[in-house]
Design an enzyme around this catalytic site. Structure first.
Site, PDB file in Angstrom:
ATOM      1  CG  ASN A   1      -8.199   2.049  11.098  1.00 50.09           C
ATOM      2  OD1 ASN A   1      -7.792   1.465  12.095  1.00 50.09           O
ATOM      3  ND2 ASN A   1      -8.054   3.354  10.918  1.00 50.09           N
TER       4      ASN A   1
ATOM      5  NE  ARG B   1      -3.684  10.950  16.276  1.00 43.38           N
ATOM      6  CZ  ARG B   1      -4.273  10.122  15.417  1.00 43.38           C
ATOM      7  NH1 ARG B   1      -5.025   9.122  15.855  1.00 43.38           N
ATOM      8  NH2 ARG B   1      -4.150  10.310  14.114  1.00 43.38           N
TER       9      ARG B   1
ATOM     10  N   GLY C   1       0.868  -1.185   0.000  1.00 43.09           N
ATOM     11  CA  GLY C   1       0.000   0.000   0.000  1.00 43.09           C
ATOM     12  C   GLY C   1       0.898   1.226   0.000  1.00 43.09           C
TER      13      GLY C   1
ATOM     14  CB  VAL D   1      -0.907   0.242   9.151  1.00 43.99           C
ATOM     15  CG1 VAL D   1      -1.246   1.704   9.386  1.00 43.99           C
ATOM     16  CG2 VAL D   1       0.533  -0.024   9.562  1.00 43.99           C
TER      17      VAL D   1
ATOM     18  CG  HIS E   1      -6.718   2.325  16.451  1.00 45.24           C
ATOM     19  ND1 HIS E   1      -6.133   3.415  17.033  1.00 45.24           N
ATOM     20  CD2 HIS E   1      -6.860   2.637  15.143  1.00 45.24           C
ATOM     21  CE1 HIS E   1      -5.924   4.341  16.117  1.00 45.24           C
ATOM     22  NE2 HIS E   1      -6.363   3.896  14.954  1.00 45.24           N
TER      23      HIS E   1
ATOM     24  CB  VAL F   1      -0.219   5.308   6.210  1.00 44.63           C
ATOM     25  CG1 VAL F   1       0.609   4.676   7.333  1.00 44.63           C
ATOM     26  CG2 VAL F   1      -1.355   6.130   6.806  1.00 44.63           C
TER      27      VAL F   1
ATOM     28  N   GLY G   1       0.043   4.362  -0.402  1.00 49.59           N
ATOM     29  CA  GLY G   1      -0.749   5.583  -0.221  1.00 49.59           C
ATOM     30  C   GLY G   1      -0.082   6.529   0.770  1.00 49.59           C
TER      31      GLY G   1
ATOM     32  NE  ARG H   1     -18.610  -0.456  12.858  1.00 49.09           N
ATOM     33  CZ  ARG H   1     -17.723  -1.439  13.067  1.00 49.09           C
ATOM     34  NH1 ARG H   1     -16.438  -1.203  12.948  1.00 49.09           N
ATOM     35  NH2 ARG H   1     -18.126  -2.644  13.394  1.00 49.09           N
TER      36      ARG H   1
END
Ligand code: TXD
Length: 315
Positions: free
Chosen positions: A123, A154, A12, A121, A178, A16, A14, A91
């Site tokens: 979701n 964060r 991937g 990673v 998460h 991230v 993209g 969802r």
């Protein structure tokens, strides 16, 4: 240019995935193979990143590819492939779309990189990590997810902002799934080894905890398109470090639980020691009664998600 072992494969390319590749190269951690299904895109990003090497001054290499055979020999495979939720999509739609992608990716990892460690990673993180574990059939210590390093980063930043200090001097603990039910553990969060509970009034600390839970949504609301990627990419690189160097560093990891914290057979955010074997030990910490309750609720939500995956025929 030939890729040298040990290297990291990123699936991937993209936001991230490409930024994680950049961090891995610029921190000098390892060479990278960047894979995506979009023709030319990972090759273009890899070329662009190689062209910044003379300026950045690192000697690491990256190649872009659309072929799984190029991930053969990877020490770690970081899986960021997936779709973001689009307007009108439920969802469940997202769950089933990303689950299909993770299955396809993991079957290829099993075939081409059977000795690798897999860091998920994509979701919904706890569920996709569980699915990766089931699909690869790898030992659970070799399959884990990234979320806690991001969630704690964060919280560390929000505490540092309140104390007007350097974020790196703050430690924070966030456990659990998460998502909305993650459990920021203020009782273990510190500034220069002093509990933050002694430095920040409880009402303000509760606001910081809530802002941590909403951390992803806050960035999404500002960006309008796409979700956070700079801090997620830093978090991936932070986990790659001890996995390559075998330094046995304790980090928050989405790890397989087999009775730890009284929880069985789910992937869940806990502190864990990372080394060459992957998740080498889950670390248990003492919790207050409220924190324990919150953790049970979060685990229940993850279990419900696993049942949902089963009812959709994806597990
Ligand atoms: O803390 C965390 N774990 C997270 C998770 C923090 C940030 C982002 N998080 C999740 O990571 C996010 O919800 C997504 O599920 C993934 C990737 O996020 P990103 O922002 O990088 O999404 P992009 O930019 O849309 O990139 C996804 C790439 C894109 O280039 C697609 O072409 C590719 O995935 N893609 C695939 N690659 C390989 N194989 C298949 N089948 C495939 N399908 C799409």
């Amino acid at each position: 240019m030939k890729i040298r072992k040990p290297f990291v494969a990123v699936i991937g390319a993209g936001q991230v995935g490409a930024t994680a590749a950049q961090r891995i190269l610029e921190k000098g951690l390892s060479d990278v193979v960047l894979f995506d299904v979009v023709q030319g895109m990972p090759q273009g990003k890899a070329l662009d990143l190689m062209e910044s090497a003379p300026i950045e001054g690192h000697d690491k290499r990256i190649v872009g590819t659309n072929e799984y055979k190029d991930v053969a020999g990877a020490e770690i495979v970081v899986v960021t492939a997936g779709l973001p939720r689009k307007p009108g999509m439920t969802r469940e739609d997202l769950l089933s779309l990303n689950a299909k992608i993770i299955k396809e990716v993991c079957l290829n990892i099993k075939q081409y990189a059977p000795d690798s460690k897999v860091m998920v990673v994509t979701n919904p993180l706890d569920l996709m990590t569980y699915l990766a574990f089931k699909t690869t059939g790898f030992n659970p210590e070799r399959v884990f997810g990234m979320a806690g390093v991001l969630d704690t980063a964060r919280m560390r930043y929000f505490i540092a902002e309140r104390l007007e200090t350097r974020p790196g001097e703050v430690n924070a603990v966030v456990l659990g799934g998460h998502g909305d039910l993650m459990v920021p553990v203020s009782s273990h969060s510190t500034f220069k080894n002093k509990p933050v509970k002694e430095l920040i009034p409880s009402q303000e600390l509760a606001q910081i905890e809530q802002r941590t839970r909403d951390g992803g949504a806050e960035v999404v609301a500002l960006l309008k398109t796409g979700s956070a990627f700079y801090a997620p990419a830093s978090s991936v690189a932070e986990m790659v470090k001890p996995l390559l160097s075998d330094e046995k560093k304790t980090l928050p990891v989405c790890a397989y639980l087999n009775g730890e914290y009284g929880i069985q057979d789910i992937y869940f955010g806990v502190p864990a020691e990372l080394g060459k074997k992957g998740v080498e030990r889950v670390v248990t910490i003492s919790l207050t009664a409220d924190e324990k309750k919150a953790l049970e609720l979060s685990a229940h939500k993850v279990k419900q998600g696993i049942e949902e995956l089963k009812s959709l025929g994806l597990l």
